[in-house]
Design an enzyme around this catalytic site. Structure first.
Site, mmCIF file in Angstrom:
data_model
loop_
_atom_site.group_PDB
_atom_site.id
_atom_site.type_symbol
_atom_site.label_atom_id
_atom_site.label_comp_id
_atom_site.label_asym_id
_atom_site.label_seq_id
_atom_site.Cartn_x
_atom_site.Cartn_y
_atom_site.Cartn_z
ATOM 1 N N CYS A 86 -55.301 53.735 78.970
ATOM 2 C CA CYS A 86 -53.853 53.973 79.253
ATOM 3 C C CYS A 86 -52.710 52.810 79.300
ATOM 4 O O CYS A 86 -52.556 51.543 80.290
ATOM 5 C CB CYS A 86 -54.465 54.047 81.251
ATOM 6 S SG CYS A 86 -53.249 54.371 82.364
ATOM 7 N N CYS A 200 -49.115 56.540 76.021
ATOM 8 C CA CYS A 200 -49.673 57.022 76.722
ATOM 9 C C CYS A 200 -51.112 57.716 75.919
ATOM 10 O O CYS A 200 -50.887 58.505 75.370
ATOM 11 C CB CYS A 200 -48.771 58.227 77.688
ATOM 12 S SG CYS A 200 -50.166 59.254 78.314
HETATM 13 N N1 DGL Z 1 -52.332 57.815 80.200
HETATM 14 C C1 DGL Z 1 -51.934 57.155 80.980
HETATM 15 C C2 DGL Z 1 -51.316 55.993 80.049
HETATM 16 O O1 DGL Z 1 -51.571 55.877 78.525
HETATM 17 C C3 DGL Z 1 -51.487 57.565 81.906
HETATM 18 C C4 DGL Z 1 -51.060 59.003 82.444
HETATM 19 C C5 DGL Z 1 -50.636 59.352 83.814
HETATM 20 O O2 DGL Z 1 -51.256 59.506 84.548
HETATM 21 O O3 DGL Z 1 -48.926 59.030 84.862
HETATM 22 O O4 DGL Z 1 -49.841 56.191 80.019
#
Ligand code: DGL
Length: 276
Positions: A86, A200
């Site tokens: 993440c 993301c």
């Molecule tokens: N998948 C996550 C990232 O890489 C976060 C997505 C979220 O919950 O806003 O930032």
């Protein structure tokens, strides 16, 4: 000698237990890369459904939640390594999380360095969550590695929701994707962008749709492959624990659970889904 090294590498990674953590299904894009590189790897996957989207949370909120949560998860499942799949969590709380844990933590951060290297026009975009594109961490990456580029930052939580929808088996309307990415290309100079960093982990799951929605062809760059390679190399340096004698499990914190979602986790090699 080479063959022996290769065999060692296969054996080591087949016995490794990786805890992959994200706010939702985004980390599955990283699981796919881990499995592509280490076919036998054992994965425990954790999705923090309860607190998603992370991209709308403050640094204080994420720093208060994540270190203790990761510590509890590591105590419960006893992995060899954590992959914080993440960007929002990694650019906000990686150091704090590392301080709470005694095993290696690999953070996933925006691939700005390779994007700047790849770009010919020297116009690159960073498409992340609203939180990630505001972080000092990203400013530092731009300063350190993309000084010769014009960098367009764009945050979107809607794309996170759309990736969740897609992986829950629902239809994703290309018009909705277009609305999220159009401002980058419409801004002054945006027509020159030739690389977009998918900052993301949810966004590689929408790659086909993003390609259809973009006004011109670009290179889409995420960190998945590099993270898988880095994880493998760190694993090779560790004394591995034994792999759990239970199915590879998805833990859904505050879980949003349905049959389609379980099926999707199965497609990524996760055999069982449990709600916490
Ligand atoms: N998948 C996550 C990232 O890489 C976060 C997505 C979220 O919950 O806003 O930032």
């Amino acid at each position: 000698m080479l063959a022996k090294n290769k065999l060692n590498s296969v054996l080591v990674t087949a016995m490794a237990h990786v805890l992959v953590f994200d706010s939702g299904v985004g980390g599955l894009s990283v699981v796919a890369e881990l499995r592509a590189l280490m076919a036998g790897v054992y994965v425990t996957y954790v999705a923090d459904d309860e607190f998603r989207p992370y991209g709308d949370k403050t640094e204080t909120q994420l720093q208060a939640r994540l270190p203790g949560l990761l510590q509890t998860l590591v105590m419960a499942v006893n992995p060899d390594i954590v992959v914080l799949a993440c960007n929002t969590a990694s650019t906000t709380a990686l150091q704090d999380i590392r301080a709470y844990l005694s095993i290696p933590v690999i953070g996933v951060v925006p691939a700005i360095k390779p994007a700047a290297h790849l770009s010919r026009s020297k116009h690159i975009a960073v498409l992340g969550t609203p939180g990630t594109v505001r972080r000092k961490y990203v400013d530092e990456l731009v300063n350190d590695f993309a000084k010769d580029c014009r960098v367009y930052l764009q945050g979107s939580s809607a794309l996170v929701g759309l990736a969740e929808h897609k992986l829950a088996g629902k239809n994703v309307d290309i018009a909705n994707i277009k609305a999220e990415i159009a401002p980058i290309f419409a801004s002054t100079g945006g027509a020159n962008i030739d690389v977009v960093v998918l900052a993301c982990t949810h966004f590689p799951l929408l790659l086909d749709e993003l390609k259809l929605a973009a006004p011109h062809a670009v290179n889409w760059m995420d960190s998945g492959t590099a993270i898988a390679k880095h994880t493998r190399s760190v694993l090779k340096s560790l004394d591995l624990k034994s792999v759990p004698n239970r199915p590879q499990t998805v833990l859904l914190i505050g879980g949003q659970h349905n049959k389609t979602r379980t099926q999707i986790f199965e497609n990524y090699g996760c055999e069982k889904t449990v709600i916490l």
